[in-house]
Design a protein around this motif. Sequence first.
Motif, short mmCIF file in Angstrom:
data_model
loop_
_atom_site.label_atom_id
_atom_site.label_comp_id
_atom_site.label_asym_id
_atom_site.label_seq_id
_atom_site.Cartn_x
_atom_site.Cartn_y
_atom_site.Cartn_z
N TRP A 15 37.70 35.10 46.83
CA TRP A 15 36.29 35.33 46.49
C TRP A 15 36.01 34.94 45.04
N ARG A 16 36.92 35.25 44.13
CA ARG A 16 36.72 34.89 42.72
C ARG A 16 36.74 33.38 42.54
N ALA A 17 37.61 32.71 43.27
CA ALA A 17 37.67 31.25 43.16
C ALA A 17 36.40 30.61 43.70
N ALA A 18 35.85 31.16 44.77
CA ALA A 18 34.67 30.57 45.40
C ALA A 18 33.38 30.94 44.69
N GLY A 19 33.27 32.19 44.23
CA GLY A 19 32.01 32.66 43.68
C GLY A 19 32.03 33.15 42.27
N GLY A 20 33.22 33.14 41.62
CA GLY A 20 33.33 33.67 40.28
C GLY A 20 33.71 35.14 40.32
N PRO A 21 34.12 35.71 39.19
CA PRO A 21 34.43 37.14 39.12
C PRO A 21 33.15 37.96 39.30
N PRO A 22 33.26 39.24 39.63
CA PRO A 22 32.07 40.02 39.97
C PRO A 22 30.94 40.00 38.95
N ALA A 23 31.25 40.09 37.65
CA ALA A 23 30.20 40.17 36.64
C ALA A 23 29.87 38.83 35.99
N ALA A 24 30.48 37.76 36.48
CA ALA A 24 30.15 36.41 36.00
C ALA A 24 30.07 35.47 37.21
N PRO A 25 29.17 35.78 38.15
CA PRO A 25 29.09 34.99 39.38
C PRO A 25 28.65 33.56 39.10
N LYS A 26 29.11 32.66 39.95
CA LYS A 26 28.66 31.27 39.85
C LYS A 26 27.20 31.17 40.25
N GLY A 27 26.53 30.14 39.75
CA GLY A 27 25.13 29.95 40.03
C GLY A 27 24.87 29.63 41.49
N PRO A 28 23.60 29.70 41.90
CA PRO A 28 23.28 29.42 43.30
C PRO A 28 23.47 27.95 43.64
N LYS A 29 23.71 27.68 44.91
CA LYS A 29 23.79 26.30 45.37
C LYS A 29 22.40 25.69 45.36
N PRO A 30 22.28 24.37 45.16
CA PRO A 30 20.97 23.72 45.16
C PRO A 30 20.20 24.02 46.44
N GLY A 31 18.96 24.48 46.27
CA GLY A 31 18.12 24.78 47.42
C GLY A 31 18.48 26.05 48.16
N GLN A 32 19.46 26.81 47.64
CA GLN A 32 19.89 28.05 48.28
C GLN A 32 20.02 29.15 47.22
N PRO A 35 30.59 37.30 48.71
CA PRO A 35 31.48 38.48 48.83
C PRO A 35 31.98 39.03 47.50
N ASN A 36 32.04 38.18 46.46
CA ASN A 36 32.54 38.67 45.18
C ASN A 36 31.67 39.78 44.58
N VAL A 37 30.36 39.80 44.90
CA VAL A 37 29.50 40.86 44.36
C VAL A 37 29.28 41.99 45.36
N TYR A 38 29.85 41.89 46.53
CA TYR A 38 29.80 42.96 47.53
C TYR A 38 31.13 43.71 47.55
N ASP A 39 32.01 43.38 48.48
CA ASP A 39 33.30 44.06 48.55
C ASP A 39 34.16 43.77 47.32
N GLY A 40 33.98 42.60 46.71
CA GLY A 40 34.71 42.30 45.49
C GLY A 40 34.35 43.24 44.36
N ALA A 41 33.05 43.58 44.24
CA ALA A 41 32.61 44.52 43.22
C ALA A 41 32.94 45.95 43.59
N ALA A 42 32.84 46.28 44.89
CA ALA A 42 33.24 47.63 45.33
C ALA A 42 34.72 47.85 45.06
N LEU A 43 35.50 46.80 45.17
CA LEU A 43 36.94 46.88 44.86
C LEU A 43 37.15 47.27 43.40
N ALA A 44 36.34 46.72 42.50
CA ALA A 44 36.43 47.08 41.09
C ALA A 44 36.07 48.55 40.88
N LEU A 45 35.10 49.05 41.65
CA LEU A 45 34.76 50.47 41.56
C LEU A 45 35.90 51.34 42.10
#
Length: 498
Positions: A386-403, A410-420
């Motif tokens: 998830w970190r490789a695909a979307g960045g770490p929880p508090a530094a997420p990668k930007g949105p895809k063009p047009g999306q 997932p990095n800001v959902y279960d990935g962030a819950a994992l940090a909690l």
Amino acid sequence: MLRTLRPRPPRSRPRRIKAALLASAVSVCLIAASAPVPAAPLGVGDRLFPHLGNPGYDVESYDLAFTYPGTNSKPLAAVTTIDAVTSSRLERINLDFARGTVASVQVNGAPATFTRAGEDLVVTPEKPVPAGSWMRITVRHTSDPVAAKGQDGGWVQTKDGLAMANQADAAHLVFPCNDHPSDKAMFTIHVTAPSGYTAVANGLQAGAERSRRSTTWTYRTEHPMATELAQVSIGRSTVLHRTGPHGLPVRDVVPTKDREQLEPWLKKTPDQIAWMEGKVGRYPFETYGLLMAQAQTGFELETQTLSLFERGLFTEPAYPKWYVESIMVHELSHQWFGDSVSPRTWSDLWLNEGHATWYEALYAEEKAHKPMEERMKAAYRASDSWRAAGGPPAAPKGPKPGQKISIFRPNVYDGAALALYALRQEIGRSAFERLERTWASVHRDGAASTADFVDLASAVATRDLSGFFQAWLYGEKTPPMPGHPDWKSDPPKARKGS
């Protein structure tokens, strides 16, 4: 928001040439100084959405008036009135607005000129507005429910009308605004619709004026709200009323024909509110309820005081009962985490979604015997991917063009819950629960950042946790889990498509 997966130095020149160039440069500068500066889109510096929001003023309130024509394929007539306080002298006022036709603009009652720049409406008042002064901007416009190419979000066309889904940056596809969660404001919303339709919006109903052919419904919020959380439902609906904890008014908006089928789900809400209050303190708003939309959105959405749900979530028999209830709690918990306490920037999104996922999982553990530890161990395995695909929880990668909603990964959902979960392991259950209640209380009705959370956690734990959070929220790799040194994360290449 819950995105569900169901069955974002030159050489020196001769002196005369230097003099000639200097004279030419001075001439160009004089011409440029006398020419008007072209209108340009502005922003408040959000890392993920650079042109979102606008500097120079703070919105105090919005008054929105929509007239629904009886079909969800034609523009609504609309008037948006914005009361704001300036923080600097404004010769121009930028508003976010990208879908609709503007007929006129007034600033403090006087006609103003306007033009478009990117997704901004740039307004030039009759005279500059001084710093530190109150101003009222009135825009007469249309609000188009039909999506333009490359513009996702805003109005959602339902089977019998319209609803709103403005997260993350789509409120300005519906009405002119300062479309950033750091600038929260009070809202009054008026909706005029033909007889036979029911309109519901955020907050409490403040009136309904009926004529022979139409009704104008008025709703007001009692707490400030981010633009991305605005909600308006227009449809052939029934509003069901019940009472929550402490006499809290609970109202649900459902397709009239489905009211009996949906009632077994809706009656669960008061107990779910009580459960959340037991975890993080009193419910922060004046009302709550569910809006059941006959639409295919692919997500549920925590619009303030009236969460948006796909009707199909509750009518599809393949979804287990415990799963549906945990999703209800996910959106409910957002009323504390994301709505009452809004993210200061969109990079702070993990504070919204990580907490909502946390309480979703905790509810499933306590009510359906779905162990939190098992879910977190599975999340740990996927975390590096998830970190490789979307960045770490508090530094997420930007949105895809047009999306633009593709930041909801997932990095800001279960990935962030994992940090909690790691935080609870690190500081202990008692300190963690005290932190959660304090966070929701201290920042109520405001906007807060990751740095604010780190500072508060350190204060509650009575030790510096900055190093812990640096690794868990910003690290390329997932740190070792406190208390579970045996947990391993699969290499990203081993989990393609994560």
